[in-house]
Enzyme design. Structure first.
Site, mmCIF file in Angstrom:
data_model
loop_
_atom_site.group_PDB
_atom_site.id
_atom_site.type_symbol
_atom_site.label_atom_id
_atom_site.label_comp_id
_atom_site.label_asym_id
_atom_site.label_seq_id
_atom_site.Cartn_x
_atom_site.Cartn_y
_atom_site.Cartn_z
ATOM 1 N N SER A 243 0.860 -1.179 0.000
ATOM 2 C CA SER A 243 0.000 0.000 0.000
ATOM 3 C C SER A 243 0.900 1.234 0.000
ATOM 4 O O SER A 243 2.108 1.123 0.134
ATOM 5 C CB SER A 243 -0.850 0.008 1.269
ATOM 6 N N LYS A 244 0.287 2.391 -0.127
ATOM 7 C CA LYS A 244 1.062 3.644 -0.141
ATOM 8 C C LYS A 244 1.930 3.757 1.104
ATOM 9 O O LYS A 244 3.092 4.146 1.049
ATOM 10 C CB LYS A 244 0.128 4.845 -0.211
ATOM 11 N N ARG A 245 1.324 3.409 2.216
ATOM 12 C CA ARG A 245 2.019 3.517 3.495
ATOM 13 C C ARG A 245 3.284 2.645 3.489
ATOM 14 O O ARG A 245 4.278 2.942 4.107
ATOM 15 C CB ARG A 245 1.063 3.063 4.597
ATOM 16 N N GLY A 247 5.091 1.976 0.864
ATOM 17 C CA GLY A 247 6.098 2.359 -0.118
ATOM 18 C C GLY A 247 5.663 2.168 -1.555
ATOM 19 O O GLY A 247 6.489 2.198 -2.457
#
Ligand code: GLU
Length: 468
Positions: A243-245, A247
């Protein structure tokens, strides 16, 4: 399988967003594989989906590859522009009896599926036009479907996944050409890979199932299949989808975070591929070592800690001119003011001393801040507190000793320790006012490093200023 005379790989991104970390890794693997073998690495933009493809995304992909140093051979190929050729191949398959015209309407297909569902049969569409006599063809819009084999299996001989067997009765007759004459993605990929002479398809394993259908097109056209290597996707450190969190960002964000491109290449290479226990390596080593058997079967886990570690080691390994170039590239990419010539010289001299311990370029720049600042050094609040009357007195006392000292670490340590002893204190007590005078900060690189980087005149000038 015979080894082709020249290896040709490609990266085939869909221009629907930035160059994300997974795409960058795919590009790197293809680049490493081709470059180390005197082969070609081609770039094809899969822009057939007009609604989702944007020129901005293509530009971002090119920029990201440029930053990562993944140069491609020849022109960038636009898949969309090759639509005529794709249609030509669909018609060739039609003429050869490997494809057929299907006149089924959406409603008919829908009705087929509903009936199949109700009867508990497979909902895979089975077109009544597959074996229809052309004399019975209506004058109506049609799609061209592949006459896919229904018996037996299709085996994907994959260099990473091993032999993957798909039952042919589980695949439908895929559409190759739509009724408006536009090719489907599945056909376009095969035609392009064939025409581009691609010998090795190295890509994410989300395309593994596509390979079975694509193999059928190769076989219908009598073309040689490429070597397949489907790489497991990248997961987060917790093993979940990236996910974005975690990376799942565009590579430009990693550039903006200040990871040198060489470190990023090293880290990306290790995401899913390994060479023994080697974690930190140069491009030359990666080129020498990279191969398909080294790619693992389970998803790689993205881990910022590991990236930081590899990045720090690359910063430590780089020579000063290369590191300076990285710093300048970083400043430009983040829209910061470029370094003046004189500051570049200062930095070049300072880098050997400062690079240890910096994990990213901004950390390195922060460490170099004292050297890049011009006098007067304005101490921040904490540093000001360290410059009380007593401390200023000691600094004043120090300067004559520095005038005559030889400018090396041992001598400077001796001078400062002697001064501390004379004041019945430890060197540690002198460190805070010295940091305040030399850097204007309470936290800075070591006092000795700063003195060595600044040189005698600048050191004394800063001490004079702070103790005035
Ligand atoms: N365009 C596809 C993607 O971006 C890649 C297709 C391929 O490599 O064959 O996922």
């Amino acid at each position: 399988m015979t080894t082709p005379d020249q290896i040709v790989t490609r990266f085939a991104p869909s221009p629907t967003g930035y160059l994300h970390i997974g795409g960058a890794r795919t590009a790197l693997f293809n680049w490493l594989f081709a470059r180390a073998r005197g082969g070609k690495f081609l770039l094809r933009i899969e822009d057939t989906d007009r609604a989702r493809s944007t020129p901005e995304a293509t530009a971002a992909i090119l920029k990201g590859m440029d930053w990562l140093g993944l140069d491609h051979d020849g022109e960038v190929i636009s898949q969309f522009e090759r639509a005529g050729r794709h249609a030509e191949v669909a018609h060739e398959m039609l003429a050869a009896g490997h494809a057929y015209k299907c006149f089924a309407t959406q409603d008919e297909i829908q009705a087929f599926r509903e009936e199949a569902r109700a009867a508990g049969r497979s909902t895979l569409y089975r077109s009544p036009w597959r074996d229809a006599d052309p004399a019975s063809h209506p004058d109506a819009p049609f799609v061209i479907r592949l006459k896919a084999p229904r018996e037996g299996n299709t085996v994907i001989r994959d260099q990473v996944q091993g032999d993957v067997t798909i039952r042919n009765d589980q695949l439908d007759d895929m559409i190759c050409l739509r009724s408006d004459g536009s090719p489907t993605y599945m056909l376009a990929v095969v035609v392009d890979d064939h025409d581009m002479g691609v010998t090795h398809v190295i890509r994410g394993d989300d395309h593994l199932n596509n390979a079975a259908r694509q193999i059928m097109v190769y076989s219908a056209m009598g073309w040689d299949e490429p070597v397949w290597a489907h790489i497991p996707l990248i997961h987060g450190p917790d093993g979940k989808k990236l996910s974005k969190r975690h990376g799942a960002l565009g590579v430009e964000e990693y550039q903006a975070m200040g990871y040198p491109a060489a470190a990023m290449r090293n880290y990306l290479a290790r995401l899913g591929w390994s060479h023994g226990d080697d974690e930190v390596f140069t491009d030359a080593q990666a080129l020498e070592w990279f191969d398909l058997p080294g790619i693992g079967k389970s998803p790689a886990r993205f881990d910022f800690k590991k990236l930081d570690n590899i990045s720090g080691q690359h910063i430590g390994m780089m020579d000063s001119p290369a590191l300076l170039a990285e710093v300048e590239g970083f400043l430009a990419a983040t829209g910061a003011a470029p370094l003046q010539v004189q500051k570049k010289d200062v930095l070049l001299a300072a880098l050997p001393c400062l690079k240890g311990g910096a994990k990213t370029l901004p950390q390195l720049i922060e460490k170099a801040r004292f050297a890049l600042h011009d006098r007067p050094i304005e101490p921040d609040e904490k540093a000001s507190n360290a410059l009380d009357d007593v401390s200023r007195g000691i600094l004043k006392e120090l300067t004559p000793h520095l005038q005559n000292a030889s400018w090396d670490r041992d001598t400077l340590e001796g001078v400062l320790n002697a001064l501390a002893a004379a004041h019945d204190t430890k060197f540690g007590k002198l460190a805070a006012p010295l940091r305040a005078a030399l850097a204007g900060r309470a936290v800075s690189p070591s006092v000795f490093d700063m003195m060595l980087v600044l040189g005698r005149d600048e050191t004394i000038a800063r001490l004079d200023e702070a103790s005035a």
